[in-house]
Design a protein around this motif. Structure first.
Motif, mmCIF file in Angstrom:
data_model
loop_
_atom_site.group_PDB
_atom_site.id
_atom_site.type_symbol
_atom_site.label_atom_id
_atom_site.label_comp_id
_atom_site.label_asym_id
_atom_site.label_seq_id
_atom_site.Cartn_x
_atom_site.Cartn_y
_atom_site.Cartn_z
ATOM 1 N N LEU A 1 -2.495 7.329 -17.237
ATOM 2 C CA LEU A 1 -3.853 6.974 -17.665
ATOM 3 C C LEU A 1 -4.572 8.157 -18.303
ATOM 4 C CD1 LEU A 1 -5.030 4.698 -14.732
ATOM 5 C CD2 LEU A 1 -4.399 4.008 -17.040
ATOM 6 N N SER A 2 -4.350 9.349 -17.766
ATOM 7 C CA SER A 2 -5.019 10.511 -18.360
ATOM 8 C C SER A 2 -4.489 10.780 -19.761
ATOM 9 C CB SER A 2 -4.846 11.741 -17.478
ATOM 10 O OG SER A 2 -3.483 12.113 -17.420
ATOM 11 N N VAL A 3 -3.193 10.560 -19.984
ATOM 12 C CA VAL A 3 -2.633 10.759 -21.329
ATOM 13 C C VAL A 3 -3.162 9.693 -22.287
ATOM 14 C CG1 VAL A 3 -0.481 10.642 -22.653
ATOM 15 C CG2 VAL A 3 -0.579 11.962 -20.540
ATOM 16 N N LEU A 4 -3.306 8.466 -21.798
ATOM 17 C CA LEU A 4 -3.783 7.381 -22.665
ATOM 18 C C LEU A 4 -5.256 7.522 -23.031
ATOM 19 C CD1 LEU A 4 -2.017 4.292 -21.107
ATOM 20 C CD2 LEU A 4 -1.470 5.426 -23.243
ATOM 21 N N PHE A 5 -6.079 7.900 -22.060
ATOM 22 C CA PHE A 5 -7.517 7.915 -22.287
ATOM 23 C C PHE A 5 -8.064 9.260 -22.732
ATOM 24 C CE2 PHE A 5 -7.170 4.148 -19.549
ATOM 25 C CZ PHE A 5 -7.788 3.248 -20.390
ATOM 26 N N ALA A 6 -7.269 10.316 -22.694
ATOM 27 C CA ALA A 6 -7.744 11.635 -23.110
ATOM 28 C C ALA A 6 -8.217 11.651 -24.561
ATOM 29 C CB ALA A 6 -6.667 12.683 -22.875
ATOM 30 N N PRO A 7 -7.489 11.054 -25.518
ATOM 31 C CA PRO A 7 -7.982 11.071 -26.906
ATOM 32 C C PRO A 7 -9.318 10.349 -27.081
ATOM 33 C CG PRO A 7 -5.682 10.436 -26.848
ATOM 34 C CD PRO A 7 -6.148 10.492 -25.441
ATOM 35 N N ILE A 8 -9.511 9.292 -26.328
ATOM 36 C CA ILE A 8 -10.766 8.544 -26.422
ATOM 37 C C ILE A 8 -11.920 9.399 -25.904
ATOM 38 C CG2 ILE A 8 -12.003 6.497 -25.591
ATOM 39 C CD1 ILE A 8 -9.215 5.133 -25.481
ATOM 40 N N VAL A 9 -11.713 10.051 -24.787
ATOM 41 C CA VAL A 9 -12.749 10.908 -24.203
ATOM 42 C C VAL A 9 -13.058 12.063 -25.153
ATOM 43 C CG1 VAL A 9 -13.250 12.481 -22.299
ATOM 44 C CG2 VAL A 9 -12.176 10.278 -21.841
ATOM 45 N N ARG B 1 0.827 -1.198 0.000
ATOM 46 C CA ARG B 1 0.000 0.000 0.000
ATOM 47 C C ARG B 1 0.871 1.261 0.000
ATOM 48 N NH1 ARG B 1 -2.854 -0.393 4.794
ATOM 49 N NH2 ARG B 1 -3.442 -2.464 4.195
ATOM 50 N N LEU B 2 1.959 1.240 0.778
ATOM 51 C CA LEU B 2 2.857 2.391 0.813
ATOM 52 C C LEU B 2 3.564 2.583 -0.524
ATOM 53 C CD1 LEU B 2 4.433 1.943 4.351
ATOM 54 C CD2 LEU B 2 2.889 3.746 3.632
ATOM 55 N N ARG B 3 4.019 1.481 -1.118
ATOM 56 C CA ARG B 3 4.701 1.579 -2.412
ATOM 57 C C ARG B 3 3.748 2.075 -3.494
ATOM 58 N NH1 ARG B 3 6.783 -3.874 -1.551
ATOM 59 N NH2 ARG B 3 8.552 -3.602 -0.173
ATOM 60 N N PHE B 4 2.527 1.553 -3.500
ATOM 61 C CA PHE B 4 1.550 1.964 -4.503
ATOM 62 C C PHE B 4 1.173 3.422 -4.315
ATOM 63 C CE2 PHE B 4 -2.763 2.363 -6.209
ATOM 64 C CZ PHE B 4 -2.499 1.997 -7.517
ATOM 65 N N GLY B 5 1.111 3.866 -3.063
ATOM 66 C CA GLY B 5 0.772 5.252 -2.779
ATOM 67 C C GLY B 5 1.776 6.232 -3.361
ATOM 68 N N TYR C 1 3.334 5.920 -6.181
ATOM 69 C CA TYR C 1 3.257 5.978 -7.634
ATOM 70 C C TYR C 1 1.859 6.278 -8.168
ATOM 71 C CZ TYR C 1 7.807 3.875 -7.056
ATOM 72 O OH TYR C 1 9.082 3.641 -6.680
ATOM 73 N N THR C 2 0.901 6.574 -7.315
ATOM 74 C CA THR C 2 -0.459 6.821 -7.815
ATOM 75 C C THR C 2 -0.521 8.047 -8.711
ATOM 76 O OG1 THR C 2 -0.962 7.974 -5.767
ATOM 77 C CG2 THR C 2 -1.691 5.687 -5.934
ATOM 78 N N GLU C 3 0.239 9.082 -8.373
ATOM 79 C CA GLU C 3 0.229 10.284 -9.210
ATOM 80 C C GLU C 3 0.783 9.973 -10.594
ATOM 81 O OE1 GLU C 3 -1.190 13.139 -8.427
ATOM 82 O OE2 GLU C 3 -1.797 12.205 -6.547
ATOM 83 N N VAL C 4 1.809 9.127 -10.653
ATOM 84 C CA VAL C 4 2.386 8.759 -11.945
ATOM 85 C C VAL C 4 1.369 7.950 -12.751
ATOM 86 C CG1 VAL C 4 4.234 7.436 -13.055
ATOM 87 C CG2 VAL C 4 4.718 8.780 -11.011
#
Length: 116
Positions: A74-82, A60-64, A66-69
């Motif tokens: 994900l926002s860069v990948l899915f932005a064109p689809i949206v 949980r600490l390790r994942f926390g 990298y959540t911003e990354v």
């Protein structure tokens, strides 16, 4: 005068002077030791206890970290689809909108087209 003769002054290891006939040990050193013990007790109470993380806490600490990354990727990948879906909804005459009742009447759902 007799009282003055009965009092014996003694010097302790810390160079405190005290009457040895009234006290067996130095009262100043005893007070100092009590104060030091109180301070140590307060320090121990304020210190956080030693804790070893479980594997789930570590993940949980390790994942926390990298959540911003992950969010950025994900926002860069899915932005064109949206954006594509928003453009399709802006021009209903040019593209078939998902929300248009005519679209559903003409094409129907996947279930109606393939399963029947």
């Amino acid at each position: 005068m007799n009282e003055m003769e009965d009092i014996r002054i003694t010097e302790c290891e810390n160079r405190h002077l005290y009457p040895s006939n009234l006290y067996k040990t130095c009262p100043y050193c005893k007070k100092g030791a009590e104060e030091i013990a109180k301070r140590e007790a307060v320090k121990k109470a304020e210190e956080p206890e030693f804790h070893i993380n479980t594997p789930s806490e570590n993940s949980r600490l390790r994942f926390g970290k990298y959540t911003e990354v992950f969010k950025a990727i994900l926002s860069v990948l899915f932005a064109p689809i949206v954006i594509m879906f928003k453009i399709i909804d802006l021009f209903p005459g040019k593209y078939k909108s998902r929300y248009d009742s005519y679209y559903w009447d003409k094409y129907g759902s996947y279930w109606e087209r393939h399963v029947k």
